[in-house]
Scaffold this motif. Structure first.
Motif, short mmCIF file in Angstrom:
data_model
loop_
_atom_site.label_atom_id
_atom_site.label_comp_id
_atom_site.label_asym_id
_atom_site.label_seq_id
_atom_site.Cartn_x
_atom_site.Cartn_y
_atom_site.Cartn_z
N CYS A 67 0.84 -1.21 0.00
CA CYS A 67 0.00 0.00 0.00
C CYS A 67 0.87 1.25 0.00
O CYS A 67 1.66 1.44 0.91
N THR A 116 -0.56 4.18 0.17
CA THR A 116 -1.45 5.18 0.74
C THR A 116 -2.08 4.67 2.03
O THR A 116 -2.25 3.47 2.21
N ASP A 117 -2.41 5.61 2.92
CA ASP A 117 -3.15 5.27 4.14
C ASP A 117 -4.65 5.31 3.90
O ASP A 117 -5.43 5.08 4.81
N GLU A 130 -7.45 10.23 6.03
CA GLU A 130 -6.72 10.95 7.07
C GLU A 130 -7.18 10.49 8.45
O GLU A 130 -8.33 10.11 8.64
N VAL A 131 -6.27 10.49 9.39
CA VAL A 131 -6.58 10.10 10.76
C VAL A 131 -7.09 11.31 11.54
O VAL A 131 -8.12 11.25 12.19
N VAL A 168 -4.14 12.79 3.52
CA VAL A 168 -3.87 11.37 3.37
C VAL A 168 -2.39 11.18 3.06
O VAL A 168 -1.86 11.83 2.16
N HIS A 169 -1.73 10.29 3.79
CA HIS A 169 -0.31 10.01 3.55
C HIS A 169 -0.17 9.11 2.33
O HIS A 169 -0.73 8.01 2.29
N THR A 195 2.37 -6.83 5.48
CA THR A 195 1.82 -5.54 5.07
C THR A 195 2.97 -4.57 4.87
O THR A 195 3.81 -4.41 5.76
N LEU A 238 3.83 -0.69 4.19
CA LEU A 238 3.21 0.62 4.35
C LEU A 238 3.79 1.66 3.40
O LEU A 238 4.89 1.48 2.85
N PRO A 239 3.09 2.78 3.22
CA PRO A 239 3.56 3.85 2.33
C PRO A 239 4.98 4.30 2.68
O PRO A 239 5.32 4.46 3.86
N ARG A 278 7.73 -0.79 7.43
CA ARG A 278 7.74 0.65 7.23
C ARG A 278 9.19 1.08 7.19
O ARG A 278 10.07 0.36 7.69
#
Length: 106
Positions: free
Chosen positions: A28, A30-31, A34-35, A41-42, A59, A61-62, A79
């Motif tokens: 992925c 992208t997240d 947004e949190v 959005v990251h 998984t 991550l971006p 990550r």
């Protein structure tokens, strides 16, 4: 590329040569949402180097860059940039040992 593997590429996901992708792996860049309101959005490119093995349910991550020859253990979350030619495990994935044989796997 095994069953249930997914690639979410909002910007860029690059996969090298001779990469093994296990069941249920998620790549992925992208997240997705947004949190915190207003933070956006990251989104950041993902790069998977040559000869990488992503085991079942990994998984990525971006912004992650998985170096050449790295083996990522099942269920790990990647990550950042794990070193090349290591076995990485955990959440976040951290090196647990070096890969003994460097070069192309058969």
């Amino acid at each position: 590329m095994n069953q249930g593997a997914t690639i979410h590429a909002e910007q860029s996901v690059t996969i090298g040569s001779h990469v093994h992708v296990g069941d249920g792996v998620a790549l992925c860049d992208t997240d997705f949402h947004e949190v915190d309101p207003g933070e956006g959005v990251h989104v950041a490119p993902v790069v998977i180097g040559d000869g990488v093995w992503l085991a079942r349910s990994v998984t990525v991550l971006p912004g992650a860059v998985v170096g050449e020859g790295t083996v990522v253990a099942a269920g790990s979350v990647v990550r950042g940039e794990p070193a090349p030619w290591v076995v990485a495990a955990g959440a976040p994935a951290r090196p647990v040992r070096d890969v003994r044989t460097r070069g192309r796997r058969r």
